[in-house]
Design a protein around this motif. Structure first.
Motif, short mmCIF file in Angstrom:
data_model
loop_
_atom_site.label_atom_id
_atom_site.label_comp_id
_atom_site.label_asym_id
_atom_site.label_seq_id
_atom_site.Cartn_x
_atom_site.Cartn_y
_atom_site.Cartn_z
N VAL A 175 0.83 -1.20 0.00
CA VAL A 175 0.00 0.00 0.00
C VAL A 175 0.87 1.25 0.00
N LYS A 176 1.97 1.22 0.74
CA LYS A 176 2.82 2.40 0.88
C LYS A 176 3.51 2.76 -0.42
N ASN A 177 4.05 1.75 -1.15
CA ASN A 177 4.78 2.04 -2.39
C ASN A 177 3.90 2.00 -3.64
N GLY A 178 2.61 1.81 -3.47
CA GLY A 178 1.70 1.87 -4.61
C GLY A 178 1.58 0.60 -5.40
N ASP A 179 2.25 -0.48 -4.98
CA ASP A 179 2.16 -1.72 -5.73
C ASP A 179 0.78 -2.36 -5.64
N LEU A 180 0.09 -2.17 -4.53
CA LEU A 180 -1.24 -2.74 -4.39
C LEU A 180 -2.19 -2.12 -5.40
N ASP A 181 -2.04 -0.81 -5.62
CA ASP A 181 -2.87 -0.13 -6.62
C ASP A 181 -2.57 -0.67 -8.01
N ARG A 182 -1.28 -0.90 -8.29
CA ARG A 182 -0.92 -1.46 -9.60
C ARG A 182 -1.49 -2.87 -9.76
N ILE A 183 -1.44 -3.67 -8.69
CA ILE A 183 -1.98 -5.04 -8.76
C ILE A 183 -3.48 -5.00 -9.04
N GLY A 239 -9.11 -8.96 -16.01
CA GLY A 239 -10.53 -9.30 -15.99
C GLY A 239 -11.25 -8.78 -17.22
N ALA A 240 -10.93 -7.51 -17.62
CA ALA A 240 -11.55 -6.96 -18.83
C ALA A 240 -11.13 -7.75 -20.07
N ALA A 241 -9.84 -8.16 -20.12
CA ALA A 241 -9.38 -8.96 -21.26
C ALA A 241 -10.10 -10.31 -21.28
N GLY A 242 -10.25 -10.91 -20.09
CA GLY A 242 -10.97 -12.19 -20.03
C GLY A 242 -12.42 -12.04 -20.45
N ASP A 243 -13.07 -10.93 -20.08
CA ASP A 243 -14.46 -10.71 -20.48
C ASP A 243 -14.58 -10.47 -21.98
N ALA A 244 -13.54 -9.83 -22.58
CA ALA A 244 -13.60 -9.51 -24.01
C ALA A 244 -13.23 -10.68 -24.90
N MET A 245 -12.60 -11.71 -24.34
CA MET A 245 -12.15 -12.84 -25.16
C MET A 245 -13.30 -13.82 -25.39
N SER A 246 -13.40 -14.26 -26.65
CA SER A 246 -14.40 -15.26 -26.99
C SER A 246 -13.84 -16.66 -26.77
N ASP A 247 -14.69 -17.66 -26.96
CA ASP A 247 -14.25 -19.05 -26.78
C ASP A 247 -13.18 -19.43 -27.81
N GLU A 248 -13.31 -18.90 -29.02
CA GLU A 248 -12.32 -19.20 -30.06
C GLU A 248 -10.97 -18.59 -29.71
#
Length: 268
Positions: free
Chosen positions: A85-93, A101-110
């Motif tokens: 939290v202090k060095n901002g890595d949690l925000d990056r994670i 998650g957005a990439a997984g939602d945008a990917m089709s089965d193919e």
């Protein structure tokens, strides 16, 4: 006796309680306790049975969560989480998780199937590289890249590929025939011992510097012939040439060569 002791102890406790009560009254804590009790009573009067049930469920879930956290020893991870939290890595994670998650939602089965095939092919390639021990060839490949030999090899491969594309079937057949004849000739020379004899003669000539002297003579003669004036011609010019000692020595040397060659031929 026992009753006297009990009365004495009760009196001490009562005195201590009176002192604590006086302390609460003096610092105002008693008034705060009264207000808190009134607020809790009012909240209890205002809460319905359903609200009380929900509050009991929330408290139960909170206690269960605390118990799980305690048993999992998550408290040991708090310094690491604090550092994240202090060095901002949690925000990056968090941003990375949202992006995945957005990439997984945008990917089709193919797309998922193709990605799985690519990952499987990559792992298979890594396994083959590991089993073939190609890592040992990396220093040699690095040296080829550093000194430019790899680029030359690529150019040679392209040139050979272009030559192969430009060759017709007839040309390929002739080259194959020529290569087969050359291999047959080399095989015959090796089997009959001609190659060994030629190599011995060449080695002797090299030891005696005959080939080197002959090449130097050709170079010197070519250079001198380019600078020499044109011959006069006729009997007089031939006579002047024959009077030179160098010409007579050359003719004598050629006669000796012919003599020795004739003796070798007669010996066979």
């Amino acid at each position: 006796m026992m009753a006297a002791v009990l009365e004495l102890s009760q009196g001490d406790e009562l005195q201590q309680a009176q002192q604590a009560l006086v302390h609460l009254v003096q610092n105002g804590d008693l008034e705060r306790i009264v207000h808190l009790a009134r607020m809790m009573g009012a909240a209890g009067d205002a809460m319905t049975d359903e609200m009380v049930g929900r509050m009991a469920e929330v408290a139960s879930d909170g206690l269960d969560l605390l118990d799980r956290v305690n048993r999992a020893e998550v408290a040991h991870a708090l310094p690491a989480v604090s550092a994240l939290v202090k060095n901002g890595d949690l925000d990056r994670i968090v941003h990375l998780a949202r992006m995945l998650g957005a990439a997984g939602d945008a990917m089709s089965d193919e797309m998922v199937s193709r990605m799985a095939e690519i990952a499987s092919g990559g792992l298979d390639l890594l396994d083959r590289v590991n089993r073939a021990e190609l890592a040992k060839a990396l220093p040699a490949i690095s040296a080829l890249v550093h000194n430019g030999d790899l680029e030359r090899i690529v150019h040679i491969a392209r040139m050979l590929g272009a030559a192969g594309d430009s060759m017709s079937d007839e040309m390929v057949t002739r080259l194959a025939t020529l290569a087969a004849d050359a291999m047959c000739l080399v095989d015959r020379a090796v089997r009959t011992g001609v190659m060994d004899r030629v190599l011995r003669v060449v080695e002797e000539m090299d030891n005696q510097h005959i080939l080197t002297d002959f090449l130097h003579c050709l170079a010197g003669a070519t250079e001198e012939a380019a600078k020499a004036p044109p011959p006069k011609g006729g009997i007089g010019g031939l006579w002047d040439l024959m009077k030179k000692p160098e010409t007579q020595q050359t003719i004598q040397f050629l006669m000796l060569v012919g003599k020795h060659f004739r003796s070798c031929r007669l010996a066979h």
